[in-house]
Each structure stands twice: as C-alpha cells, then as structure tokens.
Design an enzyme around this catalytic site. Structure first.
Site, PDB file in Angstrom:
ATOM      1  CD  GLU A 105      -2.854  -1.298   2.114  1.00 45.98           C
ATOM      2  OE1 GLU A 105      -2.359  -1.644   3.324  1.00 45.98           O
ATOM      3  OE2 GLU A 105      -4.285  -1.340   2.130  1.00 45.98           O
ATOM      4  CD  GLU A 125      -3.226  -6.334   3.447  1.00 48.50           C
ATOM      5  OE1 GLU A 125      -3.433  -7.047   2.553  1.00 48.50           O
ATOM      6  OE2 GLU A 125      -2.768  -5.439   3.624  1.00 48.50           O
TER       7      GLU A 125
HETATM    8  N1  3HC Z   1       4.384  -7.795  11.759  1.00 49.97           N
HETATM    9  C1  3HC Z   1       5.002  -8.276  12.662  1.00 49.97           C
HETATM   10  N2  3HC Z   1       6.063  -9.099  12.735  1.00 49.97           N
HETATM   11  C2  3HC Z   1       6.016  -9.696  11.497  1.00 49.97           C
HETATM   12  C3  3HC Z   1       5.527  -9.367  10.506  1.00 49.97           C
HETATM   13  C4  3HC Z   1       4.293  -8.236  10.555  1.00 49.97           C
HETATM   14  N3  3HC Z   1       3.573  -7.833   9.440  1.00 49.97           N
HETATM   15  N4  3HC Z   1       5.600 -10.172   9.601  1.00 49.97           N
HETATM   16  C5  3HC Z   1       6.759 -10.994   9.861  1.00 49.97           C
HETATM   17  N5  3HC Z   1       7.059 -10.649  11.130  1.00 49.97           N
HETATM   18  C6  3HC Z   1       7.828 -11.424  12.028  1.00 49.97           C
HETATM   19  C7  3HC Z   1       7.728 -12.802  12.299  1.00 49.97           C
HETATM   20  O1  3HC Z   1       6.697 -12.812  13.257  1.00 49.97           O
HETATM   21  C8  3HC Z   1       9.015 -13.373  12.625  1.00 49.97           C
HETATM   22  O2  3HC Z   1       9.274 -12.816  13.859  1.00 49.97           O
HETATM   23  P1  3HC Z   1      10.189 -13.819  14.886  1.00 49.97           P
HETATM   24  O3  3HC Z   1      11.561 -14.159  14.117  1.00 49.97           O
HETATM   25  O4  3HC Z   1      10.301 -13.304  16.358  1.00 49.97           O
HETATM   26  O5  3HC Z   1       9.397 -15.140  14.933  1.00 49.97           O
HETATM   27  C9  3HC Z   1      10.021 -12.429  11.795  1.00 49.97           C
HETATM   28  O6  3HC Z   1       9.081 -11.309  11.078  1.00 49.97           O
HETATM   29  C10 3HC Z   1      10.244 -13.226  10.388  1.00 49.97           C
HETATM   30  O7  3HC Z   1       9.000 -13.744   9.748  1.00 49.97           O
HETATM   31  P2  3HC Z   1       9.182 -15.041   9.080  1.00 49.97           P
HETATM   32  O8  3HC Z   1       9.776 -16.119  10.018  1.00 49.97           O
HETATM   33  O9  3HC Z   1       7.864 -15.235   8.613  1.00 49.97           O
HETATM   34  O10 3HC Z   1      10.209 -14.740   7.939  1.00 49.97           O
HETATM   35  P3  3HC Z   1      10.191 -15.514   6.396  1.00 49.97           P
HETATM   36  O11 3HC Z   1      11.082 -14.771   5.908  1.00 49.97           O
HETATM   37  O12 3HC Z   1       9.721 -16.870   6.609  1.00 49.97           O
HETATM   38  O13 3HC Z   1       8.815 -14.711   5.858  1.00 49.97           O
HETATM   39  C11 3HC Z   1       7.392 -12.932   5.173  1.00 49.97           C
HETATM   40  C12 3HC Z   1       8.859 -13.365   5.625  1.00 49.97           C
HETATM   41  C13 3HC Z   1       7.065 -13.344   3.996  1.00 49.97           C
HETATM   42  C14 3HC Z   1       7.343 -11.206   5.096  1.00 49.97           C
HETATM   43  C15 3HC Z   1       6.302 -13.273   6.296  1.00 49.97           C
HETATM   44  O14 3HC Z   1       6.715 -13.138   7.553  1.00 49.97           O
HETATM   45  C16 3HC Z   1       4.830 -12.645   6.155  1.00 49.97           C
HETATM   46  O15 3HC Z   1       4.153 -13.260   5.215  1.00 49.97           O
HETATM   47  N6  3HC Z   1       4.578 -11.735   6.902  1.00 49.97           N
HETATM   48  C17 3HC Z   1       3.295 -11.247   6.952  1.00 49.97           C
HETATM   49  C18 3HC Z   1       2.934 -10.575   6.116  1.00 49.97           C
HETATM   50  C19 3HC Z   1       1.642  -9.906   6.091  1.00 49.97           C
HETATM   51  O16 3HC Z   1       0.680 -10.597   6.356  1.00 49.97           O
HETATM   52  N7  3HC Z   1       1.354  -8.384   5.800  1.00 49.97           N
HETATM   53  C20 3HC Z   1       0.217  -7.877   5.966  1.00 49.97           C
HETATM   54  C21 3HC Z   1      -0.045  -7.384   7.457  1.00 49.97           C
HETATM   55  S1  3HC Z   1      -1.713  -6.638   7.730  1.00 49.97           S
HETATM   56  C22 3HC Z   1      -1.538  -5.315   6.967  1.00 49.97           C
HETATM   57  O17 3HC Z   1      -0.702  -4.847   6.455  1.00 49.97           O
HETATM   58  C23 3HC Z   1      -2.818  -4.236   7.119  1.00 49.97           C
HETATM   59  C24 3HC Z   1      -2.817  -3.199   6.320  1.00 49.97           C
HETATM   60  O18 3HC Z   1      -3.393  -3.371   5.254  1.00 49.97           O
HETATM   61  C25 3HC Z   1      -3.326  -1.995   6.912  1.00 49.97           C
END
Ligand code: 3HC
Ligand code: NAI
Length: 697
Positions: A105, A125
């Site tokens: 975004e 999301e």
């Molecule tokens: N917020 C906070 N922490 C997050 C995060 C996030 N969005 N995404 C990942 N993390 C943290 C994980 O909990 C993990 O923490 P830890 O080491 O303490 O366990 C660390 O970052 C690394 O994450 P992964 O182990 O998952 O690492 P990968 O390399 O396997 O994957 C990734 C990376 C593809 C970015 C994966 O973490 C992911 O898919 N994250 C979520 C992405 C997501 O859902 N984003 C949308 C959020 S909602 C949003 O944006 C709302 C908006 O529209 C207003």
C-alpha cells in the site's frame, strides 16, 4: 530523522531508507518516520524527486501485526500513504523481497515502482482475517483492474515481480544495487520531465470492463469455497467501492469494513495461527548457540507411499536423495512412482518438464546399505513393525558415517526403543511426515529420550529447509496429532451409534470449518487402519473404556471405504464423490442395539462438543505430560496436519474462546454420562478453577 527511517540527499534526489528488522513492518516508529521524511523532502527546495528503499531482507512486509487489537496510534497508515501520494515531487519505491499488505500500500502510494526480478508483491490481509486497510482495495484496482484485484485481495496470494510488471504494478524490473537503481530511475524521470503520477487519480483500468459481473462472480465463488469466513466478502465490498464511489468515499468505506474485520473473532484466531506457527519452530530449552550439522545429502529407507513423498521433499529442496528398497524391482517401482508424482505436477502446469528432469536427477535408487555410507541424514519409512524397524536401524548403525542423523517416520512405535537398536541413540530422532508427504506442510519432530540437542536442532533445520512447519514433540503413542485424533475418531463413531448419520456429522464439522468430515476422511484413508487400532485397543484397554463396534460391523460387510467403493458412503467407480450408503442404516441400528443405546436426534452443538472437546481434553493431557511444548504448538499441528480451520485458531485456542470453564463443565458432564474416556485432564480442571486460559500457560 528517526532510528528506523532516515533521510539523506544525493544530489537532487532525497533517499528515504527504512531499517526496521526483521521485515520492516510498519509499526508506529516507521509510520512516523515515513511521514516526517516525506514531508521534509517535499519541503526541501533542493530535492526534485524522492526514492524510498528498505534495508535488510525485504521491503516493508506489512502493518505491524503485533499492534492489532491495541489502541491505534497516530499517524495511521492511511494518513501516511495519503501524504506520500499527495506529494508533488515524483516518488519511487524500490522493492526487494516481499512488499506485502501495508508495504504494498505504501509502494502504490509512491508515484513509481521498480522491483528486483525475484521480489513478490501482494495483499495477504485476508489470511489474517482482514482486508487491506490503507487504500489497497482502492488503489490496486486502479492499477490492475477490478477482476485481477479481486483475485489478489480475496486469495491473499502474492504475485512475482515479472507478473507485477506485466500488470503495471511495477514500472521496471531491476537486478543491481537497490539504491543506485532507484536513484538512476528517479534521475531518468527528471530528465524525461515526468512528475507526480498518483495511482488514486487513475480511472482508465476501471473503465470498459464488467466490474459488477466480476464482483458477483467472486461473491458466488466465496460463498461456495469459503463459507463462514468473515473477511473475504468484505474484501469484495471494499473493492466494489473502488468503481462505485469516488476515491475519498471509497477509502472511507474501506476503513469501515477494515474496522469490522479488526474486531471479528476470526481476526484474533488467524493472527494467533500466524504467530503460533513462527513460535512452534523455537525449542524452548535448546541453547541458542546449539550447532547445526550440515545436510548436503539424504537417504530414505522404503520407497512406499511415505518414502517416495519424503524423497520428493528432499529433491524439491535441492538435496540429493537415495531411496533404499528391498529388491531392485521395488527400487525401480519407487523411482517410477516419484517420476509419476512429478508428472502429475507437470500435467497440472505447476512444474515444467525441465524442472521434473532436474529433480529426478537428484533422486536415485539403491538396494545396498553400503551406498548410504556417505549421506548426512536417513529417514526410515518401512512397514510399521518393530521387527522390521530393528533390522533397518541395525543396518544403518553399521553402515552410516559417524554424525549421520538417523530418523524414523514411524507414526506410533516407541522411538526410544528404535534408538536402542543403534549404538548412537543420540543421533536418532523422529521425523513424522504426514501423507502425502510432499504436499502436507506439517512435520512432527520427535525428540527421543537420548536425542542430542545438536540432532534436534538439525532436525528442526531440516524441516525448515524442506519448507515444512516443524513442531517438536515428545515420545508417546501417536505423538500429538494422531494421539488426539484417536479421541476425535472414536467419539465420531459413538455419535453414529447414538443416532447421527455420517452425512450429519461430516456436515456439522465442515460447517465448523474442518477441511473434511471424519467419515469422508475415514473412507479416503481406508477403514482398516482405524479397525486395526480398535482391535489393538480392545485387547489392551481396561474394560471401562468402552469402544464403538461400527467399524467391525462394516468390515464384516466388506465396507472398507473408497478402496472397496463402499464405506460410510458409496462411490461410483472412478469417482471420489461421497453418496449416501443405503446399506449403512441397518448396520448403524445393529451397533446401537449392541451398545444398548436408543437412537435419537443429535444437535449440531452436541456433535461439535463431543468431537472438538475430545481433542481439547487430550490436548490438555499432552501439555501436562510435556509431550508438546505449548498449547499453541498443538494448534499448529491441528491447523497444518488435520484440516482444522485457521479461523477457529486450533483446538486449544478454541477452548480459550469458548471458555475453559465451560469446556471443563461439559467434559465433567460427559464423564458422568459416558464414562472413562471423558475423565477431565487435571490441567483443564486446574485452569478452569483458576479462571485461566491455555494462552496464559
Ligand atoms: N508484523 C510483525 N511481525 C512480523 C510481520 C508483520 N507484518 N511479518 C513477519 N513478522 C515477524 C515474524 O513474526 C518473525 O518474527 P520472529 O523472528 O520473532 O518469529 C519475523 O518477522 C520473520 O518472519 P518469518 O519467520 O515469517 O520470515 P520469512 O522470511 O519466512 O517470511 C514474510 C517473511 C513473507 C514477510 C512473512 O513473515 C509474512 O508473510 N509476513 C506477514 C505479511 C503480512 O501478512 N502482511 C500484511 C499485514 S496486515 C496489513 O498490512 C494491514 C494493512 O493493510 C493496513
Ligand atoms: P508402505 O507400505 O506404502 O511402504 C513401505 C515400503 O517399505 C514398501 O515399499 C516396502 O517395500 C519397503 N520396505 C519394507 N521393509 C523394508 C526394508 N527392510 N528395507 C527397505 N525397504 C523396506 O508404507 P507407508 O504408508 O509408506 O508407511 C511407512 C512408514 O511411515 C510407517 O512407519 C508408517 O507408520 C509411517 N507413516 C505412514 C503414514 C501414512 O499415511 N501412510 C503417515 C505417517 C507415517
């Protein structure tokens, strides 16, 4: 300007850098930093264009999920992105890694985007029970059109940078250094006299397409494929606003819908699932500096259903693997089966013929243990008989090099006993894959009494390399998942003997969200497996543990499930669609009679309680015995191995949501009425009496 977002000037280009490890999530400090830096760059008369770049492994991966449910702090993400888009100087987002959710975004609020070829972009999301809440549902349709935006937002699946380039989300694909590429792109814009280009002002992609038709079709698809899910239909409503309302009003509508999702219980459950999965990979009592052995080659013993799937997992991870079988015929059959499995992926279009050949090049077949002398890990997947396992482990001990990890895929045998067949029990560990092993994400990593820390740490690392969700568990009959599912299966059978039909029980549990009902599942895997367990239990369990007899009666009538065309349901030849089995009612009635039970109408609520509470009670016992590290690990096992719905969070999360005291009270009632199986777990009783939850442990 702040610790996590900095601003510097390189000539007439302002560079805004985000550095908030591990994934540059958009927490309050990043939002504040972005807002301040973009404002300062806009105000600086020397600056002609702005480049936004991220440090570390990825571009911003989204809003900070840890902030959900806490009081909101200003500036909100919608305010930040509105400010960036409103800027008058052209801004360029430089994407690497994954630009997800709020990250994308922010990127689409910049006026231009360039991306590394291997980057991914998406709005995931919905997988957290939300919808994109910072303009994503209004701006993405303006870039890619409504039908594609609906697909991306409702599935939550990211797309690769090349596709994003084709679609117009990204303006250029890059390979070199992020910052230099960003600056060069910005300088080119200035040279070409290109200024601000605001996504929100575009309407071209919204025109000339049947957007209303796309919305109706997506709604119907969701109704069919994801009934009961809260956020997908709201995603559609938000995207609908992108072409029915002006931008400002569309953004307002998106915000309202986002608020509804934020307070939905499904959001809580899905966020729990997200963090639990990451937590599960951490073994609490394993020192952080535990060395991990290098795994460059693997062996698999037994090229049957599981062995071939496991070998495919190694090949997919680029690790050469040898399958050892009892004869050259069996060995060749295993190799053929691996090729056929890959062949189906080629047919489906998910794998190229080239990739098939490459992966098959990593799989070889052998019949002699001496050929396994150099491998770093061996996974045994032979028949589930202790005598056979003994021979295999003795041979492995005699032939494998020192330091090789000797793993068993046993689903129920005592791993400690298996380890004792070798002179190196510290190198023995369980790697319990789920069928089909190359598809299912779950891996129970079984820690034996003598498994060394180094071997456990390496086994967890192997799981990660194979892209599995690895959960450490202790040794007991069935480990965590199967031990719990025994309870669930038995109660489902009792429900049939009390008056329910397979279609009723399956229907109720599918409505609850289970991927499959217990009886359709039984038919798929074959009734003989359950029957063997029942028979063993009948011989070993004390008399007060009553057992259902329905499986025995069905087996006598030749109803063994899909393999005989008839089980709890009937199947047309070649079809997997379950249809009512007209021969079942007399068998059900006979079973009820034998148990002395009067058949009656059972409510949906009762069916859920009998099956899901059986899982919870056993889960509590497993926790108390230390077989699982944490309640959330049990949830991860159920979500990834047993089709438990993510929006219910897993059985232990569900117990907390219902109320541990309520669950306990009901289990006590069942104990009085139904007997020994329902003896409440002491931990459940303790939590209920102390007014605590599993999440508090
Ligand atoms: N917020 C906070 N922490 C997050 C995060 C996030 N969005 N995404 C990942 N993390 C943290 C994980 O909990 C993990 O923490 P830890 O080491 O303490 O366990 C660390 O970052 C690394 O994450 P992964 O182990 O998952 O690492 P990968 O390399 O396997 O994957 C990734 C990376 C593809 C970015 C994966 O973490 C992911 O898919 N994250 C979520 C992405 C997501 O859902 N984003 C949308 C959020 S909602 C949003 O944006 C709302 C908006 O529209 C207003
Ligand atoms: P399977 O019967 O399909 O395959 C077993 C294979 O092992 C056969 O190809 C056989 O030729 C080979 N074999 C037998 N003895 C051998 C020996 N001494 N040396 C080399 N090869 C030998 O069995 P399946 O289903 O693959 O199960 C294997 C193991 O995996 C069992 O321990 C089982 O409990 C476990 N498991 C099975 C799951 C399933 O859903 N099928 C799920 C998880 C674990």
């Amino acid at each position: 300007m702040s610790d996590v977002v900095t601003l510097e000037r390189q000539g007439d280009i302002a560079v805004v850098t985000v550095n908030n490890p591990p994934v540059n999530a958009l927490g309050i400090a990043v939002r504040e930093g972005l807002q301040n830096c973009f404002k300062a760059a806009e105000a600086d008369p020397e600056v002609k264009a702005i480049v936004l770049v991220c440090e570390g492994m990825t571009f911003m991966a989204g809003a900070d999920i840890k902030e959900f449910g806490k009081p909101p702090k200003s500036p909100s993400l919608p305010e930040v992105v509105a400010g960036i888009e409103a800027g008058n100087k052209p801004s360029v987002a430089v994407i690497h890694g994954t630009a997800l959710g709020g990250g994308l975004e922010v990127a689409v609020s910049c006026h231009y985007r360039i991306a590394r070829k291997d980057a991914k972009v998406g709005l995931p999301e919905v997988k957290l029970g939300l919808l994109p809440g910072a303009g994503g549902t209004q701006r993405l349709p303006r870039l890619v059109g409504v039908p594609k935006a609906l697909d991306m937002i409702v599935s939550g699946n990211p797309i690769g940078a090349p596709e994003a380039f084709e679609l117009g989300v990204v303006d250029k694909l890059i390979e070199g250094d992020l910052l230099s590429e960003g600056i060069a792109f910005a300088q080119q814009l200035l040279m070409d006299g290109k200024g601000a280009r605001r996504t929100g002002e575009r309407t071209d992609k919204l025109e000339g397409v049947d957007n209303a038709g796309a919305v109706a079709a997506k709604r119907a698809e969701i109704e069919k494929k994801m009934p009961g899910l809260f956020s997908p239909q709201r995603c559609v409503s938000a995207v609908e606003a992108s072409f029915t309302l002006p931008l400002e009003e569309g953004l307002k509508r998106e915000r309202e819908l986002f608020g509804e999702c934020l307070t939905s219980p499904q959001r809580g459950a899905l966020v729990h699932a997200f963090f639990s999965e990451r937590q599960a990979s951490k073994v609490d009592d394993l020192p952080k500096d535990t060395p991990v052995r290098e795994i460059k080659s693997a062996g698999v013993i037994g090229g049957g259903t599981m062995g071939v799937g496991i070998a495919i997992c190694f090949a997919n991870a680029g690790i050469p693997v040898k399958i050892l079988e009892i004869s050259s015929e069996a060995r060749d059959k295993a190799i053929d089966r691996a090729r056929d499995t890959y062949g189906m992926s080629v047919k489906r279009g998910s794998l190229t013929q080239d990739a098939l050949e490459k992966r098959m090049g990593l799989i070889s077949g052998v019949t002699d243990y001496a050929d396994l002398g150099d491998v770093d890990v061996v996974v045994e997947a032979v028949f589930e008989e202790m005598g056979v396992k003994q021979k295999v482990f003795e041979a492995l001990d005699a032939n494998c090099k020192p330091g090789a990890i000797l793993a068993s895929n046993t689903s129920s045998l005592d791993l400690n006993k298996i380890a004792e067949f070798t002179k190196r029990p510290e190198d023995v560990v369980g790697l319990h894959f789920f069928s089909p092993a190359n598809v299912m994400r779950l891996l129970e990593v079984v820690r034996g009494e003598k498994t060394s820390n180094e071997v456990l740490a390496t086994a967890m690392a192997i799981g990660k390399k194979l892209k599995k969700v690895s959960v450490p568990v202790g040794v007991c009959d069935g480990f965590v998942g199967n031990r719990m599912v025994f309870q669930y299966g038995r109660e489902s059978e009792f429900l049939l003997e009390e008056g329910a039909t397979p279609a009723q029980v399956d229907g109720v549990l599918k409505k609850f969200g289970m991927a499959m009902g217990p009886f359709a599942m039984r038919d798929l895997s074959g009734l003989d497996i359950g029957l063997a367990i029942r028979t063993r239990q009948r011989q070993t369990l004390p008399a007060e543990y009553k057992l259902p007899t329905i499986l025995d009666k069905m087996a006598e009538a030749g109803m063994l499930g899909q393999k005989t065309g008839k089980g709890f349901y009937v199947y047309e030849p070649g079809s997997r669609t379950p249809q009512e089995n007209p021969d079942l009612p007399p068998i059900l009635e006979a079973a009820s009679k034998e148990q002395g039970v009067e058949r009656q109408q059972l409510s949906d609520e009762y069916i859920i309680e009998r099956t899901i509470y059986a899982l919870i009670n056993e889960g509590a016992k497993i926790l108390e015995e230390g077989i699982a590290q944490r309640a959330s690990d049990i949830d991860v096992i159920y979500l990834n191995g047993y089709g438990f719905p993510a929006h219910q969070g897993g059985p232990m999360f569900y117990a907390d949501a219902v109320g541990v005291d309520r669950v306990y009270a009901k289990i006590c009632e069942f104990h009085d009425k139904l007997g020994a199986w329902w003896k409440p777990a002491p931990l459940l009783e303790k939590l209920a009496k102390e007014g605590r939850k599993f999440a508090d442990l």
